[in-house]
Design a protein around this motif. Sequence first.
Motif, PDB file in Angstrom:
ATOM      1  N   ARG A   1       0.835  -1.218   0.000  1.00 25.10           N
ATOM      2  CA  ARG A   1       0.000   0.000   0.000  1.00 25.10           C
ATOM      3  C   ARG A   1       0.858   1.251   0.000  1.00 25.10           C
ATOM      4  NH1 ARG A   1      -3.199   0.074   5.117  1.00 25.10           N
ATOM      5  NH2 ARG A   1      -3.646   2.143   4.372  1.00 25.10           N
ATOM      6  N   GLN A   2       1.977   1.214   0.724  1.00 24.31           N
ATOM      7  CA  GLN A   2       2.848   2.377   0.829  1.00 24.31           C
ATOM      8  C   GLN A   2       3.710   2.580  -0.414  1.00 24.31           C
ATOM      9  OE1 GLN A   2       2.449   4.369   3.536  1.00 24.31           O
ATOM     10  NE2 GLN A   2       0.875   2.888   4.066  1.00 24.31           N
ATOM     11  N   SER A   3       4.081   1.479  -1.078  1.00 21.24           N
ATOM     12  CA  SER A   3       5.046   1.570  -2.170  1.00 21.24           C
ATOM     13  C   SER A   3       4.440   1.591  -3.574  1.00 21.24           C
ATOM     14  CB  SER A   3       6.033   0.406  -2.072  1.00 21.24           C
ATOM     15  OG  SER A   3       5.366  -0.823  -2.277  1.00 21.24           O
ATOM     16  N   ASP A   4       3.209   1.137  -3.725  1.00 19.62           N
ATOM     17  CA  ASP A   4       2.603   1.052  -5.052  1.00 19.62           C
ATOM     18  C   ASP A   4       1.390   1.980  -5.134  1.00 19.62           C
ATOM     19  OD1 ASP A   4       1.388   0.430  -7.450  1.00 19.62           O
ATOM     20  OD2 ASP A   4       1.456  -1.742  -7.150  1.00 19.62           O
ATOM     21  N   PRO A   5       1.555   3.118  -5.794  1.00 18.39           N
ATOM     22  CA  PRO A   5       0.436   4.068  -5.871  1.00 18.39           C
ATOM     23  C   PRO A   5      -0.750   3.551  -6.688  1.00 18.39           C
ATOM     24  CG  PRO A   5       2.258   4.826  -7.226  1.00 18.39           C
ATOM     25  CD  PRO A   5       2.747   3.602  -6.481  1.00 18.39           C
ATOM     26  N   THR A   6      -0.553   2.482  -7.450  1.00 22.04           N
ATOM     27  CA  THR A   6      -1.662   1.936  -8.238  1.00 22.04           C
ATOM     28  C   THR A   6      -2.509   0.945  -7.448  1.00 22.04           C
ATOM     29  OG1 THR A   6      -0.404   0.066  -9.168  1.00 22.04           O
ATOM     30  CG2 THR A   6      -0.293   2.176 -10.350  1.00 22.04           C
ATOM     31  N   PHE A   7      -2.026   0.545  -6.273  1.00 19.27           N
ATOM     32  CA  PHE A   7      -2.790  -0.414  -5.479  1.00 19.27           C
ATOM     33  C   PHE A   7      -4.039   0.272  -4.926  1.00 19.27           C
ATOM     34  CE2 PHE A   7      -3.766  -3.176  -1.858  1.00 19.27           C
ATOM     35  CZ  PHE A   7      -3.769  -4.390  -2.508  1.00 19.27           C
ATOM     36  N   PRO A   8      -5.176  -0.421  -4.963  1.00 22.50           N
ATOM     37  CA  PRO A   8      -6.426   0.200  -4.497  1.00 22.50           C
ATOM     38  C   PRO A   8      -6.341   0.710  -3.063  1.00 22.50           C
ATOM     39  CG  PRO A   8      -6.866  -1.913  -5.554  1.00 22.50           C
ATOM     40  CD  PRO A   8      -5.388  -1.795  -5.417  1.00 22.50           C
ATOM     41  N   LYS A   9      -7.038   1.767  -2.813  1.00 18.79           N
ATOM     42  CA  LYS A   9      -7.096   2.351  -1.477  1.00 18.79           C
ATOM     43  C   LYS A   9      -8.183   1.653  -0.662  1.00 18.79           C
ATOM     44  CE  LYS A   9      -4.167   5.595  -2.594  1.00 18.79           C
ATOM     45  NZ  LYS A   9      -3.080   4.900  -3.216  1.00 18.79           N
ATOM     46  N   PRO A  10      -7.886   1.354   0.602  1.00 20.74           N
ATOM     47  CA  PRO A  10      -8.905   0.731   1.447  1.00 20.74           C
ATOM     48  C   PRO A  10      -9.909   1.765   1.938  1.00 20.74           C
ATOM     49  CG  PRO A  10      -6.932   1.096   2.718  1.00 20.74           C
ATOM     50  CD  PRO A  10      -6.615   1.514   1.302  1.00 20.74           C
ATOM     51  N   ILE A  11     -11.017   1.256   2.429  1.00 18.27           N
ATOM     52  CA  ILE A  11     -12.021   2.120   3.050  1.00 18.27           C
ATOM     53  C   ILE A  11     -12.267   1.602   4.465  1.00 18.27           C
ATOM     54  CG2 ILE A  11     -13.129   2.752   0.888  1.00 18.27           C
ATOM     55  CD1 ILE A  11     -15.314   0.730   1.524  1.00 18.27           C
TER      56      ILE A  11
END
Length: 72
Positions: free
Chosen positions: A33-43
Amino acid sequence: MIPDSDQLGIVFLPTSKVAEKVGRTRQALYTLRQSDPTFPKPITMTEGRQARLYWVKQEVDSWQDQQMARRH
């Protein structure tokens, strides 16, 4: 509380299921999550430091599809 996904047409996955789906540990998922800006954001469904995180299954599936497409 997770909303009824049938009513919304959206499936929410908890952190443990997302980690399993992408083949990583929970800690490795945090790093991803911290290193890949394309990974979906959690809610979050609640407030506070201990709020559980959920991901939209369709977004995680799409991210995985993009990763597989990049290797060709």
